[in-house]
Design an enzyme around this catalytic site. Structure first.
Site, short mmCIF file in Angstrom:
data_model
loop_
_atom_site.label_atom_id
_atom_site.label_comp_id
_atom_site.label_asym_id
_atom_site.label_seq_id
_atom_site.Cartn_x
_atom_site.Cartn_y
_atom_site.Cartn_z
N TYR A 31 0.79 -1.22 0.00
CA TYR A 31 0.00 0.00 0.00
C TYR A 31 0.84 1.28 0.00
CZ TYR A 31 0.94 -0.32 5.04
OH TYR A 31 1.55 -0.43 6.26
N GLY A 77 10.42 6.78 1.65
CA GLY A 77 11.43 5.76 1.72
C GLY A 77 11.87 5.37 3.14
N SER A 132 6.88 2.27 11.98
CA SER A 132 5.73 1.81 11.20
C SER A 132 5.45 0.36 11.55
CB SER A 132 6.02 1.94 9.70
OG SER A 132 6.23 3.29 9.35
N ARG A 144 3.08 -5.61 4.62
CA ARG A 144 4.41 -5.03 4.81
C ARG A 144 5.48 -6.12 4.67
NH1 ARG A 144 4.50 0.11 6.32
NH2 ARG A 144 6.65 -0.09 7.05
N CYS A 273 -2.67 18.28 10.95
CA CYS A 273 -3.17 19.01 9.79
C CYS A 273 -4.47 18.45 9.24
CB CYS A 273 -2.11 19.06 8.69
SG CYS A 273 -1.56 17.44 8.10
N ASP A 295 3.13 15.99 1.65
CA ASP A 295 3.69 14.66 1.46
C ASP A 295 2.77 13.76 0.65
OD1 ASP A 295 5.49 12.51 1.89
OD2 ASP A 295 4.22 11.79 3.52
N CYS A 345 -13.55 17.73 12.44
CA CYS A 345 -12.69 17.19 11.37
C CYS A 345 -12.42 18.18 10.24
CB CYS A 345 -13.29 15.92 10.80
SG CYS A 345 -14.60 16.16 9.60
N CYS A 349 -8.68 15.18 5.55
CA CYS A 349 -7.61 15.49 4.60
C CYS A 349 -8.14 15.69 3.18
CB CYS A 349 -6.58 14.36 4.61
SG CYS A 349 -5.16 14.67 3.53
#
Length: 403
Positions: A31, A77, A132, A144, A273, A295, A345, A349
């Site tokens: 993902y 990364g 993570s 993952r 944010c 990002d 909210c 985003c």
């Protein structure tokens, strides 16, 4: 000739998520929203930020801050691929250009490359490490995996044990997807069992284009990826964890989403944010000096420029970035403007505003149904805790009224 802006006249700090290693990573998480960004630089041989560019970034970034505190966030990364010497150079440059300011560093890692040496370095230099980790092994390894297709869970756990061995501060970033969303309490209890006190749950919502497997921005039409979390299930996930947290862990375990919601009830400006009225004060810097609005908006149309040609301050205070940030509150659909939970909210985003509603000028947020479920579920508890806080009482006894 237009003068160069040399300072940030705003009251709030500017944040830049620095990616000195670009999209390079030793894992191949299904993902990941950043792996395909390597195609932006397909013709470039360089895969890491040069020492010259690193110095330019650090000097510009420190100068861009309006106050005495500066927070550097190292991302990827996988930034550990750069090696300890690279970050020692960064620390030396921070001292060189710090001018007496308090400088802190945080680094996000998959933790599989952590060693005793890395952890001693982080402890000695007061790094906060974000790890993570998506939950217990079956949840984490579902998506993952490393380049050989093997799960990374065992390596991550060893990394966390090393962080604990050297008493390095760390928090957990858990990506909520279509698989692990089914196991909220198992995940939460697992995180507590390994000593995690600070947990952030990040819902994955991504789309691919009609004729490409690359991820696309919200302005384009595409298909939801199979690993994206279902909206309502995400709300139930948060609610299930909240029910256990509010009974057992208030004041001991800190979940970012719960803190954000409580901030909305007490009228505080949200520190995250995605739940703020506007955005645009947190950009992303790629390894070649390109600065992007966010990002999650590392696409050509959101590129602000390059630090070799413009300063971070100039680009962050540009009309393009100001418009990007203000669009969050200005491009809300009527369904948001009329929602009783708007103050909590603020439309979430912008990258997740991808649901077209007949008669609406602007799209609705994909996570809307889930967030409404969560806000409705937690409302009475949050209002009680907010009342306690506004009377200078810690809400540790929240269950005395809701037993």
């Amino acid at each position: 000739m237009k003068p160069t802006i040399q300072f940030n006249p705003l009251q709030y700090p500017i944040y830049v998520l620095s990616k000195p290693v670009g999209a390079a990573c030793n894992l191949r998480c299904a993902y990941c929203y950043y792996l395909d960004k390597k195609d932006l630089h397909a013709k470039q041989d360089q895969t890491r930020m040069t020492d010259t560019l690193l110095e330019k970034f650090i000097s510009q970034y420190i100068l861009a801050q309006p106050g005495p505190q500066v927070l550097f966030t190292w991302h990827g990364g996988e930034p550990l691929l750069l090696g300890i010497e690279y970050f020692q150079k960064a620390l030396n440059l921070q001292k060189k250009y710090g001018r007496g300011r308090q400088i802190d560093n945080t680094l996000q890692t998959n933790a599989t490359l952590l060693t005793d040496e890395w952890c001693r370095f982080f402890k000695a230099n007061n790094f906060l490490i974000g790890v993570s980790l998506d939950g217990p092994q079956h949840c984490h390894d579902h998506y993952r995996k490393n380049a050989a297709g093997e799960g990374s869970f065992s390596s991550v756990l060893k990394g966390i044990e090393l962080l604990q061995k050297y008493d390095v501060d760390f928090n957990i970033l858990s990506v909520v997807n279509n698989y692990n969303v089914q196991f909220p309490l198992e995940i939460y209890r697992f995180f507590k069992s390994i000593g995690a006190q600070f947990i952030q749950f990040s819902p994955v919502v991504e789309r691919t284009g009609a004729f490409t497997q690359h991820l696309i921005p919200p302005s384009e039409t595409g298909d939801i990826t199979p690993w994206s979390v279902p909206s309502l299930e995400y709300g139930k996930f948060l609610s299930a964890i909240f029910d256990e947290w509010v009974r057992k862990d208030v004041g001991n375990v800190f979940v970012t989403t719960f803190d954000n919601t409580l901030a909305g009830y007490v009228g505080e400006e949200n520190a995250t944010c995605i739940f703020s009225k506007t955005c645009g004060h947190a950009a992303a810097l790629d390894f070649n000096g390109d600065l992007y609005s966010c990002d999650h908006f590392v696409f050509p149309q959101y590129k602000l420029g390059n630090i070799n040609q413009s300063t971070i301050t100039e680009m962050m205070l540009s009309n393009a970035q100001l418009q990007f940030g203000n669009a969050k509150k200005e491009h809300l659909p009527d369904s948001c403007l009329q929602c009783q939970y708007l103050h909590l909210c603020h439309g979430e985003c912008p990258k997740n505003r991808i649901v077209s509603i007949p008669g609406e000028k602007y799209p609705e947020n994909y996570l809307c149904d889930g967030l409404k479920y969560y806000f409705n579920h937690t409302e009475s508890y949050m209002k009680y805790m907010a009342t306690e806080l506004m009377h200078d009482r810690a809400p540790a006894n929240v269950m005395t009224l809701f037993g």
